[in-house]
Design an enzyme around this catalytic site. Structure first.
Site, PDB file in Angstrom:
ATOM      1  N   TYR A 105       0.723  -1.212   0.107  1.00 17.12           N
ATOM      2  CA  TYR A 105       0.104  -0.095   0.003  1.00 17.12           C
ATOM      3  C   TYR A 105       0.966   1.160  -0.148  1.00 17.12           C
ATOM      4  O   TYR A 105       1.805   1.190   0.815  1.00 17.12           O
ATOM      5  CB  TYR A 105      -0.945   0.094   1.241  1.00 17.12           C
ATOM      6  CG  TYR A 105      -1.602   1.365   1.369  1.00 17.12           C
ATOM      7  CD1 TYR A 105      -3.159   1.421   0.969  1.00 17.12           C
ATOM      8  CD2 TYR A 105      -0.872   2.273   1.928  1.00 17.12           C
ATOM      9  CE1 TYR A 105      -3.841   2.321   0.932  1.00 17.12           C
ATOM     10  CE2 TYR A 105      -1.964   3.577   2.183  1.00 17.12           C
ATOM     11  CZ  TYR A 105      -3.066   3.529   1.498  1.00 17.12           C
ATOM     12  OH  TYR A 105      -4.072   4.764   1.571  1.00 17.12           O
TER      13      TYR A 105
ATOM     14  N   GLU B 290      -3.991   7.350  -3.783  1.00 20.97           N
ATOM     15  CA  GLU B 290      -3.575   6.125  -3.085  1.00 20.97           C
ATOM     16  C   GLU B 290      -3.581   5.071  -4.174  1.00 20.97           C
ATOM     17  O   GLU B 290      -4.032   4.796  -5.192  1.00 20.97           O
ATOM     18  CB  GLU B 290      -4.837   5.770  -2.305  1.00 20.97           C
ATOM     19  CG  GLU B 290      -4.898   4.389  -1.517  1.00 20.97           C
ATOM     20  CD  GLU B 290      -6.121   4.138  -0.771  1.00 20.97           C
ATOM     21  OE1 GLU B 290      -6.113   4.471   0.193  1.00 20.97           O
ATOM     22  OE2 GLU B 290      -7.079   3.685  -1.275  1.00 20.97           O
TER      23      GLU B 290
END
Length: 400
Positions: free
Chosen positions: A112, A200
């Protein structure tokens, strides 16, 4: 402002960040053709993903891995003919109008990575975790030590040494370290150049070793972007990505008249001037057992026409069973609100309880206007103060 995944992937691609090839489609036939192109290029798997502004797509069955064009057709037909329901959608779900059909990649490890505005540090910050592909909020709550943060320089942005430190902490080795560093630096530059508030990548993946990449390849598989609405005037290319079909139509209508409106789940409509007063109004409604149906700030200088439109927007929500007007007149004049109430009664009609609290500039004239119009608005009742107004409207709605 949010954008779809296929748009976010294009932004990453244009910034030089590796993403699997794919295209947005709007029909099952287009999905079939795109899948045929992907499989014709030698891919063993493709993915069909619903394009909506909500998470939980995979668990809802709106992300499908397919092995051939026929399976892609079936997946596309299902998604385009059913509403997607997840914990992040309204109870009735969301209509799916667009799909992303993309080449699937083999994944050795998921990560991530995100850039966001860190208001506590007053700078942009890189957030990273070696546990990608999952809900990062859950990881942050259960295993905060698994998340790394790296504040970027306020004017120079993320520095190479910072990206390299994060890459090592994530466990990248060999040539993948350089790939990860390059990706993070490019993500930071894109974040700053586009006035994003969130960029993101989840998951960021490492592929298995292959001839061209003996240590594997670092790629962005899924992406989410949000942009600062206040900066869109200088971001025309970003503003052009806006999809009105994904927004509440009442919120779009309010924006046209310069009104700040956000739909909520309750049944008491609120019309207030000033964001802080609007928040206080919603709090006191909750205190007296009610539920606000919206946040609506008409601002300090709204015209009678804009305020009339605000009533129209509130009453267009079928959940609204009562309306509380709370105006503290400074720049906003109470008589403007009063005339708008009378105008709305004539053009829209009030069939639900209406409680009004007015104080401040021209309040005497406003009360005279409302008293004269009482027969035209039988559901209207004045209140002495905000607490009295909240009690009255909550009791009126509870009695319906």
């Amino acid at each position: 402002m949010k954008v779809h995944e296929y748009q976010a992937r294009q932004l990453l691609h244009d910034a030089g960040i590796p993403v699997p090839p794919g295209s947005m489609v709007e029909t099952a036939e287009e999905a079939t053709r795109e899948a045929e192109r992907i499989f014709g290029g030698g891919a063993g798997l493709a993915v069909v993903k619903a394009q909506v502004h909500a998470g939980g797509r995979g668990k809802a069955g709106f992300v499908k891995l397919v092995k051939n064009a026929n399976a892609a057709t079936e997946a596309a037909t299902f998604m385009l003919s059913n509403r997607m329901k997840s914990p992040q959608t309204p109870p009735e779900g969301l209509e799916v109008k667009r799909l992303l059909v993309a080449e699937a990649v083999d994944i050795a490890k998921e990560f991530y990575v995100a850039m966001l505005v860190d208001r506590a540090r007053r700078t942009n910050t890189l957030i990273a975790s070696a546990e990608g592909g999952v809900e990062i909020e859950k990881t942050a709550e259960e295993r905060p030590e698994a998340i790394f943060t790296m504040p970027a320089h306020p004017t120079l942005g993320l520095q190479p040494w910072q990206a390299r430190e994060v890459a090592f902490r994530l466990g990248f080795v060999g040539k993948t370290v350089g790939q990860a560093v390059d990706l993070m630096l490019r993500l930071d530059r894109l974040f700053r150049a586009s006035d994003a508030s969130l960029a993101e990548i989840n998951p960021l993946v490492l592929t298995p070793p292959c001839d061209g990449h003996p240590d594997g390849r670092v790629m962005a598989v899924d992406a989410k972007f949000s942009f600062d609405d206040n900066a869109l005037f200088r971001q025309k290319a970003i503003a052009d990505l806006f999809d009105p079909a994904e927004e509440n139509p009442l919120e779009l209508k309010a924006r046209e008249f310069g009104l700040s409106y956000i739909a909520l789940d309750g049944n008491i409509g609120c019309l207030v001037n000033g964001a802080g007063l609007a928040m206080a109004t919603m709090d006191i409604i909750k205190l007296h057992g009610g539920d606000p149906a919206n946040f609506l700030d008409v601002g300090g200088s709204a015209s009678e026409a804009a305020v009339t439109e605000a009533f129209r927007i509130i009453l267009a929500d079928p959940k609204v069973k009562g309306v509380l007007v709370n105006i503290f007149g400074g720049i906003m004049q109470c008589d403007v609100i009063a005339r708008a109430i009378v105008s709305a009664a004539k053009t829209v009609g009030f069939t639900v309880p209406l409680t009004i609290r007015l104080e401040g500039t021209n309040v005497a004239e406003a009360r005279r206007i409302l008293e004269a119009a009482q027969s035209e608005i039988p559901t209207m009742q004045p209140a002495g103060d905000l607490g009295d107004a909240a009690r009255r409207i909550c009791a009126a709605v509870a009695g319906r």
